[in-house]
Design a protein around this motif. Structure first.
Motif, PDB file in Angstrom:
ATOM      1  N   THR A   1       0.754  -1.630   0.060  1.00  0.00           N
ATOM      2  CA  THR A   1       0.163  -0.066   0.478  1.00  0.00           C
ATOM      3  C   THR A   1       1.203   1.168  -0.035  1.00  0.00           C
ATOM      4  N   TYR A   2       0.510   2.060  -0.207  1.00  0.00           N
ATOM      5  CA  TYR A   2       0.878   3.614  -0.746  1.00  0.00           C
ATOM      6  C   TYR A   2       0.649   4.609  -0.513  1.00  0.00           C
ATOM      7  N   THR A   3       0.694   5.758  -0.305  1.00  0.00           N
ATOM      8  CA  THR A   3      -0.363   6.799   0.087  1.00  0.00           C
ATOM      9  C   THR A   3      -0.120   8.298  -1.549  1.00  0.00           C
ATOM     10  N   VAL A   4      -0.947   8.654  -2.136  1.00  0.00           N
ATOM     11  CA  VAL A   4      -1.155   9.766  -2.989  1.00  0.00           C
ATOM     12  C   VAL A   4      -2.385  10.485  -2.850  1.00  0.00           C
ATOM     13  N   LEU A   5      -2.246  11.628  -3.319  1.00  0.00           N
ATOM     14  CA  LEU A   5      -2.425  13.130  -3.361  1.00  0.00           C
ATOM     15  C   LEU A   5      -3.100  12.982  -3.779  1.00  0.00           C
ATOM     16  N   ASP A   6      -4.546  13.499  -3.301  1.00  0.00           N
ATOM     17  CA  ASP A   6      -5.985  13.547  -3.800  1.00  0.00           C
ATOM     18  C   ASP A   6      -6.649  14.813  -3.663  1.00  0.00           C
ATOM     19  N   GLY A   7      -7.358  15.139  -4.533  1.00  0.00           N
ATOM     20  CA  GLY A   7      -7.692  16.557  -4.892  1.00  0.00           C
ATOM     21  C   GLY A   7      -8.748  16.831  -2.808  1.00  0.00           C
ATOM     22  N   ARG A   8      -9.687  16.168  -3.764  1.00  0.00           N
ATOM     23  CA  ARG A   8     -10.268  16.035  -2.637  1.00  0.00           C
ATOM     24  C   ARG A   8     -10.393  15.976  -1.344  1.00  0.00           C
ATOM     25  N   SER A   9      -9.972  14.877  -0.759  1.00  0.00           N
ATOM     26  CA  SER A   9      -9.376  14.594   0.446  1.00  0.00           C
ATOM     27  C   SER A   9      -7.845  14.800   1.220  1.00  0.00           C
ATOM     28  N   GLY A  10      -6.921  15.176   0.713  1.00  0.00           N
ATOM     29  CA  GLY A  10      -5.704  15.541   0.516  1.00  0.00           C
ATOM     30  C   GLY A  10      -4.381  14.206   0.048  1.00  0.00           C
ATOM     31  N   THR A  11      -4.908  12.916   0.925  1.00  0.00           N
ATOM     32  CA  THR A  11      -4.540  12.011   0.575  1.00  0.00           C
ATOM     33  C   THR A  11      -5.583  10.550   0.608  1.00  0.00           C
ATOM     34  N   ARG A  12      -4.663   9.878  -0.035  1.00  0.00           N
ATOM     35  CA  ARG A  12      -5.539   8.679   0.079  1.00  0.00           C
ATOM     36  C   ARG A  12      -5.059   7.564   0.105  1.00  0.00           C
ATOM     37  N   ARG A  13      -5.147   6.184   0.491  1.00  0.00           N
ATOM     38  CA  ARG A  13      -4.310   5.004   0.953  1.00  0.00           C
ATOM     39  C   ARG A  13      -5.053   3.804  -0.936  1.00  0.00           C
ATOM     40  N   VAL A  14      -4.107   3.590  -1.719  1.00  0.00           N
ATOM     41  CA  VAL A  14      -3.533   2.510  -1.874  1.00  0.00           C
ATOM     42  C   VAL A  14      -3.900   1.292  -2.107  1.00  0.00           C
ATOM     43  N   HIS A  15      -4.291   0.140  -2.249  1.00  0.00           N
ATOM     44  CA  HIS A  15      -3.542  -1.156  -1.503  1.00  0.00           C
ATOM     45  C   HIS A  15      -3.235  -1.964  -3.044  1.00  0.00           C
ATOM     46  N   ALA A  16      -2.185  -1.500  -4.013  1.00  0.00           N
ATOM     47  CA  ALA A  16      -1.828  -1.662  -4.781  1.00  0.00           C
ATOM     48  C   ALA A  16      -1.698  -3.648  -5.342  1.00  0.00           C
ATOM     49  N   VAL A  17      -1.128  -3.747  -4.020  1.00  0.00           N
ATOM     50  CA  VAL A  17      -0.687  -5.561  -4.300  1.00  0.00           C
ATOM     51  C   VAL A  17      -1.313  -5.964  -3.248  1.00  0.00           C
ATOM     52  N   LYS A  18      -2.249  -7.350  -3.674  1.00  0.00           N
ATOM     53  CA  LYS A  18      -2.964  -7.921  -2.590  1.00  0.00           C
ATOM     54  C   LYS A  18      -3.059  -9.134  -2.942  1.00  0.00           C
TER      55      LYS A  18
END
Length: 243
Positions: free
Chosen positions: A18-35
Motif C-alpha cells: 500500500t502507499y499514499t497518494v495525493l487526492d484533490g478532495r481529501s488531501g491524501t488517500r491510501r492505495v492497496h496496490a498489491v493484495k
C-alpha cells in the motif's frame, strides 16, 4: 528442466503493498496496490507480467527489486535483482558515451568490463545508426533512444534476476528481436528474467510463463500463451473498464 533441478530465485509470499497518494478532495488517500500475491520464480525462466493499467505490475516489480517496501508478506531473492533501467545514473547533460560508462558502473561492472563491452553496448542500442549520437548529450535523445541505451547497458551484464519494465516496447522490430535474443542468452546463463509489457505478442514471444495481475490480485499463473489468451478473452468481453 526437471523438478529436481529447479532452483528458486524469487519467492513472493502473501505480499501486500500500500502507499499514499495525493487526492484533490481529501488531501491524501491510501492505495492497496498489491493484495496477497504469492508465486515462486525459478532459475532459467522468463516470466511475463500482464494486466490492465494500475493492476500493480510495476509496483510488484519494484518490490522484488527491493525498491518498494511491502506492508505484509515477504519477498525472498537469490542475489541482487536488477531493475531496468539505470535512470538514476544517466544524466541528460552528459554524452551517451559518458552515460554508458556511468550506467555500466551502476550495474556493477568494473571499469575494465565497461571498456571491454562499450562498443557492443553502443552497437546493440542502435543509437549511432543515423548519426554520432553517442557523442551528444542524452537530453537530445528521443525517449526511445534513451530506453534502448538503458536496455543495452543492463543487458551487457549477466544477472541473477533481471526485471524489465516495458523496455521491449521501444524501438523497431529489429531491436525487439535483438532484445529477445539477449533475454534468451541471459536465461541460458542461469538467470531469471521478468518482463512487464502491454504487448501481449511480446510476452508470448519472449516468455514461457506469465502472471496476470488484475486490481492488485494474481488472477492466473501459467504458460504464457494460456494466460495471455485468458486475459485477452477477459478484456475483449468488456467485463471491466480499461484504464
Amino acid at each position: 528442466m526437471a523438478d529436481t533441478e529447479r532452483v528458486p530465485t524469487v519467492v513472493v509470499d502473501g505480499v501486500h503493498i500500500t502507499y499514499t497518494v495525493l487526492d484533490g478532495r481529501s488531501g491524501t488517500r491510501r492505495v492497496h496496490a498489491v493484495k496477497g500475491v504469492s508465486f515462486v520464480a525459478y532459475r532459467g525462466e522468463a516470466i511475463g507480467l500482464i494486466g490492465s493499467n494500475g493492476s500493480g505490475k510495476s509496483t510488484l516489480l519494484k518490490a522484488v527489486a527491493g525498491l518498494q517496501p511491502v506492508e505484509r508478506g515477504q519477498v525472498y531473492t537469490q542475489g541482487q535483482p536488477s531493475l531496468l533501467g539505470v535512470n538514476a545514473a544517466l544524466m541528460g547533460d552528459l554524452t551517451g558515451e559518458r552515460n554508458v560508462i556511468l550506467g555500466g558502473l551502476a550495474m556493477g561492472m568494473s571499469r575494465a568490463e565497461v571498456r571491454e563491452r562499450y562498443d557492443d553496448i553502443v552497437e546493440f542500442s542502435g543509437i549511432n545508426e543515423k548519426d554520432d549520437a553517442v557523442s551528444r548529450p542524452m537530453r537530445t535523445y528521443s525517449s526511445g533512444m534513451g530506453a534502448r541505451l538503458r536496455f543495452a547497458i543492463a543487458a551487457a551484464k549477466s544477472h541473477d534476476v533481471l526485471l524489465i519494465d516495458e523496455a521491449l516496447a521501444t524501438g523497431d522490430a529489429r531491436f525487439r528481436r535483438r532484445s529477445q535474443r539477449r533475454i534468451d542468452e541471459l536465461r541460458a546463463e542461469a538467470g531469471t528474467v521478468f518482463l512487464v509489457s502491454h504487448s501481449n505478442s511480446t510476452i508470448t514471444e519472449t516468455c514461457e510463463r506469465a502472471l496476470w495481475l488484475e486490481a492488485g490480485t494474481l488472477r492466473m499463473d501459467g504458460p504464457a500463451r494460456e494466460v495471455v489468451a485468458a486475459y485477452e478473452e477477459y478484456t475483449g468481453a468488456g467485463k471491466h473498464p480499461q484504464t
